[in-house]
Structures are given as structure tokens and as C-alpha cells.
Design a protein around this motif. Structure first.
Motif, PDB file in Angstrom:
ATOM      1  N   ARG A 167       0.807  -1.217   0.000  1.00  0.00           N
ATOM      2  CA  ARG A 167       0.000   0.000   0.000  1.00  0.00           C
ATOM      3  C   ARG A 167       0.845   1.274   0.000  1.00  0.00           C
ATOM      4  NH1 ARG A 167      -4.055   0.218   4.251  1.00  0.00           N
ATOM      5  NH2 ARG A 167      -4.162  -2.044   4.079  1.00  0.00           N
ATOM      6  N   SER A 168       2.125   1.172   0.333  1.00  0.00           N
ATOM      7  CA  SER A 168       2.976   2.361   0.322  1.00  0.00           C
ATOM      8  C   SER A 168       3.089   2.957  -1.075  1.00  0.00           C
ATOM      9  CB  SER A 168       4.369   2.028   0.866  1.00  0.00           C
ATOM     10  OG  SER A 168       5.027   1.090   0.024  1.00  0.00           O
ATOM     11  N   PHE A 169       2.937   2.132  -2.112  1.00  0.00           N
ATOM     12  CA  PHE A 169       3.011   2.636  -3.483  1.00  0.00           C
ATOM     13  C   PHE A 169       1.724   3.324  -3.924  1.00  0.00           C
ATOM     14  CE2 PHE A 169       5.996  -1.080  -3.639  1.00  0.00           C
ATOM     15  CZ  PHE A 169       7.158  -0.333  -3.759  1.00  0.00           C
ATOM     16  N   LEU A 170       0.644   3.131  -3.141  1.00  0.00           N
ATOM     17  CA  LEU A 170      -0.641   3.702  -3.526  1.00  0.00           C
ATOM     18  C   LEU A 170      -0.876   5.092  -2.937  1.00  0.00           C
ATOM     19  CD1 LEU A 170      -1.031   0.659  -4.165  1.00  0.00           C
ATOM     20  CD2 LEU A 170      -3.404   0.934  -3.478  1.00  0.00           C
ATOM     21  N   ARG A 171      -0.221   5.388  -1.821  1.00  0.00           N
ATOM     22  CA  ARG A 171      -0.536   6.613  -1.083  1.00  0.00           C
ATOM     23  C   ARG A 171      -0.314   7.868  -1.912  1.00  0.00           C
ATOM     24  NH1 ARG A 171       2.580   4.034   3.349  1.00  0.00           N
ATOM     25  NH2 ARG A 171       1.100   2.878   4.631  1.00  0.00           N
ATOM     26  N   GLU A 172       0.723   7.874  -2.740  1.00  0.00           N
ATOM     27  CA  GLU A 172       1.038   9.071  -3.527  1.00  0.00           C
ATOM     28  C   GLU A 172       1.133   8.718  -5.013  1.00  0.00           C
ATOM     29  OE1 GLU A 172       4.524  10.791  -1.796  1.00  0.00           O
ATOM     30  OE2 GLU A 172       3.599  11.021   0.168  1.00  0.00           O
ATOM     31  N   LEU A 173       0.198   7.874  -5.437  1.00  0.00           N
ATOM     32  CA  LEU A 173       0.218   7.360  -6.804  1.00  0.00           C
ATOM     33  C   LEU A 173       0.125   8.474  -7.838  1.00  0.00           C
ATOM     34  CD1 LEU A 173       0.342   4.552  -8.131  1.00  0.00           C
ATOM     35  CD2 LEU A 173      -2.160   4.561  -8.186  1.00  0.00           C
ATOM     36  N   ASP A 174      -0.677   9.503  -7.543  1.00  0.00           N
ATOM     37  CA  ASP A 174      -0.886  10.575  -8.518  1.00  0.00           C
ATOM     38  C   ASP A 174       0.183  11.657  -8.471  1.00  0.00           C
ATOM     39  OD1 ASP A 174      -3.194   9.532  -9.659  1.00  0.00           O
ATOM     40  OD2 ASP A 174      -4.422  10.278  -8.008  1.00  0.00           O
ATOM     41  N   THR A 175       0.918  11.739  -7.363  1.00  0.00           N
ATOM     42  CA  THR A 175       1.917  12.803  -7.226  1.00  0.00           C
ATOM     43  C   THR A 175       3.353  12.327  -7.425  1.00  0.00           C
ATOM     44  OG1 THR A 175       1.927  12.457  -4.820  1.00  0.00           O
ATOM     45  CG2 THR A 175       0.446  14.153  -5.688  1.00  0.00           C
ATOM     46  N   HIS A 176       3.558  11.012  -7.366  1.00  0.00           N
ATOM     47  CA  HIS A 176       4.903  10.465  -7.554  1.00  0.00           C
ATOM     48  C   HIS A 176       4.900   9.540  -8.764  1.00  0.00           C
ATOM     49  CE1 HIS A 176       7.221  11.597  -3.824  1.00  0.00           C
ATOM     50  NE2 HIS A 176       6.002  12.018  -3.537  1.00  0.00           N
ATOM     51  N   PRO A 177       5.363   9.999  -9.900  1.00  0.00           N
ATOM     52  CA  PRO A 177       5.341   9.168 -11.112  1.00  0.00           C
ATOM     53  C   PRO A 177       6.121   7.866 -10.968  1.00  0.00           C
ATOM     54  CG  PRO A 177       6.666  11.161 -11.439  1.00  0.00           C
ATOM     55  CD  PRO A 177       5.923  11.338 -10.153  1.00  0.00           C
ATOM     56  N   HIS A 178       7.139   7.880 -10.113  1.00  0.00           N
ATOM     57  CA  HIS A 178       7.918   6.649  -9.933  1.00  0.00           C
ATOM     58  C   HIS A 178       7.058   5.551  -9.324  1.00  0.00           C
ATOM     59  CE1 HIS A 178      11.591   8.408 -11.283  1.00  0.00           C
ATOM     60  NE2 HIS A 178      11.671   9.264 -10.277  1.00  0.00           N
ATOM     61  N   ASP A 179       6.133   5.917  -8.397  1.00  0.00           N
ATOM     62  CA  ASP A 179       5.265   4.918  -7.789  1.00  0.00           C
ATOM     63  C   ASP A 179       4.341   4.302  -8.841  1.00  0.00           C
ATOM     64  OD1 ASP A 179       6.450   5.424  -5.416  1.00  0.00           O
ATOM     65  OD2 ASP A 179       4.738   6.405  -4.470  1.00  0.00           O
ATOM     66  N   ALA A 180       3.813   5.139  -9.723  1.00  0.00           N
ATOM     67  CA  ALA A 180       2.964   4.628 -10.798  1.00  0.00           C
ATOM     68  C   ALA A 180       3.743   3.683 -11.705  1.00  0.00           C
ATOM     69  CB  ALA A 180       2.386   5.787 -11.604  1.00  0.00           C
ATOM     70  N   ALA A 181       4.996   4.036 -11.978  1.00  0.00           N
ATOM     71  CA  ALA A 181       5.830   3.188 -12.825  1.00  0.00           C
ATOM     72  C   ALA A 181       6.102   1.841 -12.150  1.00  0.00           C
ATOM     73  CB  ALA A 181       7.148   3.897 -13.132  1.00  0.00           C
ATOM     74  N   ILE A 182       6.296   1.866 -10.830  1.00  0.00           N
ATOM     75  CA  ILE A 182       6.542   0.622 -10.093  1.00  0.00           C
ATOM     76  C   ILE A 182       5.307  -0.275 -10.139  1.00  0.00           C
ATOM     77  CG2 ILE A 182       6.901  -0.345  -7.784  1.00  0.00           C
ATOM     78  CD1 ILE A 182       8.762   2.053  -7.248  1.00  0.00           C
ATOM     79  N   VAL A 183       4.130   0.321  -9.888  1.00  0.00           N
ATOM     80  CA  VAL A 183       2.890  -0.457  -9.925  1.00  0.00           C
ATOM     81  C   VAL A 183       2.678  -1.064 -11.313  1.00  0.00           C
ATOM     82  CG1 VAL A 183       0.370  -0.323  -9.790  1.00  0.00           C
ATOM     83  CG2 VAL A 183       1.786   0.832  -8.069  1.00  0.00           C
ATOM     84  N   GLN A 184       2.896  -0.268 -12.342  1.00  0.00           N
ATOM     85  CA  GLN A 184       2.713  -0.753 -13.707  1.00  0.00           C
ATOM     86  C   GLN A 184       3.704  -1.870 -14.032  1.00  0.00           C
ATOM     87  OE1 GLN A 184       3.280   2.197 -16.841  1.00  0.00           O
ATOM     88  NE2 GLN A 184       1.590   1.289 -17.992  1.00  0.00           N
ATOM     89  N   THR A 185       4.922  -1.738 -13.562  1.00  0.00           N
ATOM     90  CA  THR A 185       5.944  -2.761 -13.810  1.00  0.00           C
ATOM     91  C   THR A 185       5.603  -4.060 -13.095  1.00  0.00           C
ATOM     92  OG1 THR A 185       7.654  -1.066 -14.066  1.00  0.00           O
ATOM     93  CG2 THR A 185       8.383  -3.306 -13.570  1.00  0.00           C
TER      94      THR A 185
END
Length: 249
Positions: A167-185
């Protein structure tokens, strides 16, 4: 006599409820409702985690069996498992076999969630134990994926069916592009390995839409429902009442 189970619904990307995660709570007479983070580590330290895990398994399977008989719902239920429990090997597999048979619950109704760190504590032994549990029809998910080893070298060896993104990758999904990239990967990697992808801690419609766009199959969180006690969850899965006069045509 102060422990109880709560159930948090899990939904498919399209919005259909497909299962629930089983969560232990402690109704403390002085401190009120305690979350697992406050007592599970203590149970692990003092050697009570195995009897606690067995209590959870038996109580959960008893309730699931009762719901299947009374509600006819075809849902699955996720149980968290610790390294200490998994280390029991054949004895742990036998616990599952006995609980499933005693409550007439198919193995496919159960999914075990284990963290990467717990799994890696004794990798070879744990993989063998999970393979034996898998022969009962029980599925396995890696919980909090992305915070541990996250190595393809070990991931391809595991008898698993799902990755749960931390869930740590979800908290700032819209403000941190790296988190979105990690989720997508993670989602792309899981799909390539034939695994489902799940997320927990979903709090908003915008967050859910983003997760689905990134390839998430299943989700849970307060956007739909927090953890419910047994009575509340039972009402949630109850079939709708027949329309008045329907029997008369």
C-alpha cells in the motif's frame, strides 16, 4: 475469548465482490479494539503465534463453511500466514486439510497471504510446504510485494497465484510518477508470469481508476468497505430478499 475475526471485502476490477481478507482483532477489556500490529509481533516473540494461527484457521473455516451452507455464496477468503506457522511444514499442511474437511470447505475457497520476508526465511522448505498446500486446492499470494526481495530469480520458483502490491506505493500514486511506474511494472511482470495483481488500501475512485489503468485485477480498501465483523459481513453477502408477491406471479 477476546479474539475475533473481521472480514474486508475484495473486489474484482469491474466492481464485483469476489472474496475477503480475514483479519484478527483483539477486543481488549481495558484498551478496546486492538489491531494486529499491536499484538501479532508479541505473539511471535513469546511463541504464541502458532496457536493463534491455528485458532484463526479453525474459526475462519468454521464461519466460511456456515456461510457457504446458509448463503450459497461462491467467495474465496484470504488468511495471513507467518514464517513461524509455515515452518511447521507437514504439520501445517495437515491443519489445513483437517480444517477444510471438517467444515466441508473446498481448498479453492482459501488463499494464503505471506510476505516476501517471511517466505525467504527458509525458502526451500517453505516452497515445498506451499506446494503441498497447493495440492489441497489452496492458492497462495505474496503480500506487501515490492518492499522485500522482489527478485525474479526466486519469484519464478514459487507456487503462487497472486501478487499484492504494498500500500505504500498507492498513497502518492498521482503525485509520484515513480510509484505509478513501479505499480505498472509489477502488474506487467505478474501478467507475464500468469499471476493476478491485487492492491489494498484503495481510498478513492480516482485512485481505483488509476490502479485499473495500470493493470490491477483486484482491490480492497475503504473506498468500498473497511473490515467488517462477522454479522456485518454476513449481511453484506446475504442474498436479496424475494420481491413481495413474486411467488404469486
Amino acid at each position: 475469548g477476546e479474539l475475533l475475526l473481521h472480514w474486508q471485502p475484495v473486489l474484482r476490477a469491474g466492481g464485483q465482490m469476489v472474496g475477503a481478507e480475514v483479519l484478527v482483532r483483539w477486543q481488549h477489556p481495558r484498551d478496546g479494539m486492538l489491531m494486529p500490529d499491536s499484538f501479532i509481533p508479541v505473539a511471535e516473540d513469546c511463541g504464541l503465534i502458532r496457536p493463534l494461527g491455528r485458532w484463526t484457521l479453525e474459526r475462519a473455516l468454521s464461519q466460511i463453511g456456515a456461510w457457504r451452507r446458509s448463503h450459497g455464496q461462491d467467495l474465496w477468503f484470504a488468511l495471513n500466514v507467518s514464517a513461524h506457522e509455515l515452518a511447521q511444514g507437514t504439520a501445517y499442511v495437515a491443519q489445513h486439510a483437517e480444517a477444510l474437511a471438517a467444515n466441508r470447505v473446498p481448498g479453492a475457497c482459501i488463499e494464503l497471504e505471506i510476505t516476501e520476508r517471511a517466505l525467504m526465511s527458509q525458502l526451500a522448505e517453505n516452497v515445498e510446504t506451499l506446494r503441498k498446500i497447493g495440492r489441497l486446492g489452496v492458492r497462495v499470494a505474496i503480500d506487501d510485494f515490492g518492499t522485500g526481495y522482489s527478485s525474479l530469480a526466486y519469484l519464478r520458483q514459487l507456487p503462487i497465484d497472486k501478487l499484492k502490491i504494498d500500500r505504500s506505493f498507492l498513497r502518492e500514486l498521482d503525485t509520484h510518477p515513480h510509484d505509478a511506474a513501479i505499480v505498472q511494472t509489477i502488474a506487467a511482470m505478474a501478467k507475464a508470469l500468469g499471476l493476478r495483481v491485487a492492491a489494498e488500501g484503495v481510498e478513492s475512485e480516482a485512485q481505483l481508476a488509476r490502479l485499473q489503468a495500470l493493470g490491477c485485477d483486484e482491490w480492497q480498501g475503504h473506498h468500498f468497505s473497511g473490515a467488517l465483523d462477522s454479522a456485518q459481513f454476513g449481511r453484506l453477502i446475504s442474498p436479496p430478499p424475494a420481491l413481495a408477491g413474486s411467488a404469486a406471479g
